[in-house]
Design a protein around this motif. Sequence first.
Motif, short mmCIF file in Angstrom:
data_model
loop_
_atom_site.label_atom_id
_atom_site.label_comp_id
_atom_site.label_asym_id
_atom_site.label_seq_id
_atom_site.Cartn_x
_atom_site.Cartn_y
_atom_site.Cartn_z
N ILE A 1 -1.95 -1.90 6.91
CA ILE A 1 -2.11 -2.85 5.82
C ILE A 1 -1.54 -2.21 4.58
CG2 ILE A 1 -3.74 -4.15 4.41
CD1 ILE A 1 -5.65 -4.12 6.74
N VAL A 2 -0.58 -2.88 3.96
CA VAL A 2 0.13 -2.32 2.81
C VAL A 2 -0.40 -2.92 1.53
CG1 VAL A 2 2.36 -1.99 1.70
CG2 VAL A 2 2.19 -1.96 4.20
N GLY A 3 -0.74 -2.07 0.59
CA GLY A 3 -1.08 -2.53 -0.75
C GLY A 3 -2.33 -3.35 -0.85
N ALA A 4 -3.39 -3.03 -0.07
CA ALA A 4 -4.61 -3.82 -0.11
C ALA A 4 -5.36 -3.64 -1.42
CB ALA A 4 -5.51 -3.45 1.07
N THR A 5 -5.31 -2.44 -2.03
CA THR A 5 -5.99 -2.17 -3.29
C THR A 5 -5.09 -1.33 -4.17
OG1 THR A 5 -7.01 -0.11 -2.52
CG2 THR A 5 -8.22 -2.16 -2.07
N ALA A 6 -5.51 -1.14 -5.41
CA ALA A 6 -4.74 -0.28 -6.31
C ALA A 6 -4.68 1.14 -5.77
CB ALA A 6 -5.36 -0.31 -7.71
N SER A 7 -5.79 1.60 -5.19
CA SER A 7 -5.81 2.93 -4.59
C SER A 7 -4.84 3.02 -3.42
CB SER A 7 -7.24 3.25 -4.11
OG SER A 7 -7.27 4.49 -3.43
N ASP A 8 -4.79 1.94 -2.60
CA ASP A 8 -3.85 1.92 -1.48
C ASP A 8 -2.41 1.98 -1.96
OD1 ASP A 8 -5.83 1.79 0.44
OD2 ASP A 8 -5.89 -0.40 0.42
N ARG A 9 -2.11 1.24 -3.04
CA ARG A 9 -0.74 1.23 -3.55
C ARG A 9 -0.34 2.61 -4.09
NH1 ARG A 9 -2.61 -3.63 -5.53
NH2 ARG A 9 -2.76 -2.87 -7.68
N ALA A 10 -1.30 3.29 -4.76
CA ALA A 10 -1.01 4.63 -5.27
C ALA A 10 -0.79 5.60 -4.11
CB ALA A 10 -2.17 5.11 -6.15
N HIS A 11 -1.59 5.45 -3.05
CA HIS A 11 -1.43 6.30 -1.87
C HIS A 11 -0.08 6.02 -1.20
CE1 HIS A 11 -2.43 8.58 1.70
NE2 HIS A 11 -2.16 7.52 2.45
N ARG A 12 0.29 4.75 -1.11
CA ARG A 12 1.58 4.39 -0.53
C ARG A 12 2.72 5.00 -1.33
NH1 ARG A 12 3.18 -1.61 -1.43
NH2 ARG A 12 3.48 -0.68 -3.49
N ASP A 13 2.63 4.96 -2.66
CA ASP A 13 3.68 5.53 -3.50
C ASP A 13 3.84 7.03 -3.23
OD1 ASP A 13 4.26 3.13 -4.66
OD2 ASP A 13 3.05 3.47 -6.46
N ARG A 14 2.72 7.73 -3.10
CA ARG A 14 2.79 9.18 -2.84
C ARG A 14 3.46 9.46 -1.49
NH1 ARG A 14 -2.48 8.96 -5.09
NH2 ARG A 14 -3.42 8.98 -3.01
N ILE A 15 3.06 8.70 -0.48
CA ILE A 15 3.63 8.90 0.86
C ILE A 15 5.12 8.59 0.86
CG2 ILE A 15 3.60 8.07 3.24
CD1 ILE A 15 1.25 9.88 2.51
N GLU A 16 5.51 7.50 0.20
CA GLU A 16 6.93 7.11 0.19
C GLU A 16 7.77 8.11 -0.59
OE1 GLU A 16 6.41 2.27 0.74
OE2 GLU A 16 6.92 3.09 -1.24
N ARG A 17 7.28 8.59 -1.72
CA ARG A 17 8.06 9.56 -2.51
C ARG A 17 8.19 10.88 -1.75
NH1 ARG A 17 5.08 8.15 -8.30
NH2 ARG A 17 5.84 5.99 -8.38
N LYS A 18 7.12 11.29 -1.10
CA LYS A 18 7.17 12.52 -0.30
C LYS A 18 8.19 12.38 0.83
CE LYS A 18 4.29 15.66 2.43
NZ LYS A 18 2.90 15.97 2.87
N GLY A 19 8.20 11.19 1.50
CA GLY A 19 9.15 10.96 2.58
C GLY A 19 10.59 10.96 2.10
N ILE A 20 10.84 10.37 0.93
CA ILE A 20 12.19 10.36 0.37
C ILE A 20 12.66 11.78 0.08
CG2 ILE A 20 13.57 9.68 -1.64
CD1 ILE A 20 11.86 7.13 -1.77
N LEU A 21 11.78 12.57 -0.56
CA LEU A 21 12.13 13.95 -0.88
C LEU A 21 12.37 14.78 0.38
CD1 LEU A 21 9.69 14.67 -3.85
CD2 LEU A 21 12.16 14.33 -3.97
N ALA A 22 11.52 14.57 1.40
CA ALA A 22 11.69 15.32 2.65
C ALA A 22 13.02 14.97 3.32
CB ALA A 22 10.53 15.03 3.59
N ALA A 23 13.39 13.67 3.29
CA ALA A 23 14.66 13.25 3.88
C ALA A 23 15.83 13.82 3.09
CB ALA A 23 14.73 11.72 3.93
N LEU A 24 15.69 13.84 1.77
CA LEU A 24 16.75 14.37 0.91
C LEU A 24 16.92 15.87 1.14
CD1 LEU A 24 18.70 13.33 -1.25
CD2 LEU A 24 16.99 13.88 -2.98
N GLN A 25 15.80 16.59 1.28
CA GLN A 25 15.87 18.03 1.53
C GLN A 25 16.50 18.31 2.89
OE1 GLN A 25 12.12 20.11 2.13
NE2 GLN A 25 12.91 21.91 1.00
N ALA A 26 16.17 17.50 3.91
CA ALA A 26 16.75 17.69 5.24
C ALA A 26 18.26 17.49 5.22
CB ALA A 26 16.09 16.73 6.22
N CYS A 27 18.72 16.53 4.43
CA CYS A 27 20.17 16.31 4.31
C CYS A 27 20.84 17.52 3.67
CB CYS A 27 20.44 15.06 3.47
SG CYS A 27 20.05 13.50 4.31
#
Length: 456
Positions: free
Chosen positions: A345-371
């Motif tokens: 479930i995506v974005g159910a609460t403000a807390s969920d959206r903040a958690h999603r943002d952290r996970i997505e930013r971490k994933g982007i950085l990890a992918a960028l570092q791997a490249c």
Amino acid sequence: MISDPAAFLEFDANHFMAIWGVGGMSDEEKDALPAAVRTQAITRYRKLMGADNSSHRAERGQAKLDAATRETAITEWPPGLDLEVLAELEPELPHFIIGDWFPVGYATLFAGHGGVGKSAIALHLAVCIAAGVPFFGLEVSRRRVLFLSCEDRRPVLHWRLSRICSHLGADLASLRGWLEILDLVGADAMLWDRDPRTGYTITSGYARLQERMGEYQTEVLMVDGVSDTFAGNENARGEVKRFVNGLVALIPPDAGAVLVVGHVSKPGSTAGANGEGYSGSTSWHNSCRARWYLYPETIQGEDGERAERTGDLILELQKSNLGRTDQSIRFAWDQDAHLFLGREIVGATASDRAHRDRIERKGILAALQACAESAPPIIVPAAMQGPRTAHHVLSLRPEFPDSLRAGKPAVRRFRRQIEALRQLHAIEDAEYRRTNGHRGERLAITTDGVRHIATF
């Protein structure tokens, strides 16, 4: 009950229809008749109704409704609001069967392309509401449910119910009195059909539905689907609005709700996340207080290649007049359960959206570092549009977050996350020289960005 069971077969047409038609003999009385008499009565009834003439059926059904039925809440206007009384009362928050998704007192449209899985998910929802158990993590208010199945017959319903109850740990028999399901495949299930001669739109099917809902004390009406129950013009705003209002008029306004299952247009069925989520007039959108859209998840191919399905389904809350809309559920096929099960479930609460943002930013950085650490290094262009963008390159990395891989909403959110990472000094634009000698801009992870991977 008449003294001679066969006598009414000799009555004139009007007298016979008054006995055998709507408002006459009950189903129990008909079942008690001798088989031969019952067969003759059914044959005569079908002949009088004109089995191949829908206008005859609508007219005969309308004729059997009394004045009180014809003058229902569909046409009656209530008195005005008493503002003095309201001034003395504490206003109530809007009520929901499912928070934000399924408002009380209104209709909700559940749309998607034919065969995508709407009926199975709608039946799963019906069981959850009748049992009062969460619908894939969403809290549910228990209600009495009537489910009109116009597309799936009893064996399919039985199979799905057994799998759903097994998954939920519910006893199917215990739902009696809370869940009523009608197999209307092959039956005349039209609830709205304009008779060109009389102008009436209330059908005999609508009258039967009204009776059943009263008998079952139905609070939530689920109609699967629109094409089987609405014979009007889906592009005519007035007809669509009257159909939806007719269904809403049948539910308790302070406790009930309507869910209507419908198809999307042909162009919309191929648009996936970019589709409108309904077919026909905008009145389908405007007449319902909430609207759900189910579509297959796809991953966009490189260089204009055809998008490929991932096998998952995405259910988006595309409209909620009384709540938030930035919510969606991801469904994946579970081979053991033989069901599509919601797993995210995506974005159910403000807390969920903040958690999603952290996970997505971490994933982007990890992918960028791997490249950057690849041999040779993979250049990630800073471009957000064109044949080779940052999203094209990073979305192919296993470190990249699944929630950002496919669909325009995901790409838009990816761009916002990139800008947020720039503001955090986690990434920067760096210059590089292409093989043709031209200069270009690429995304580079900074020292702060590497630290952020561990702290996000």
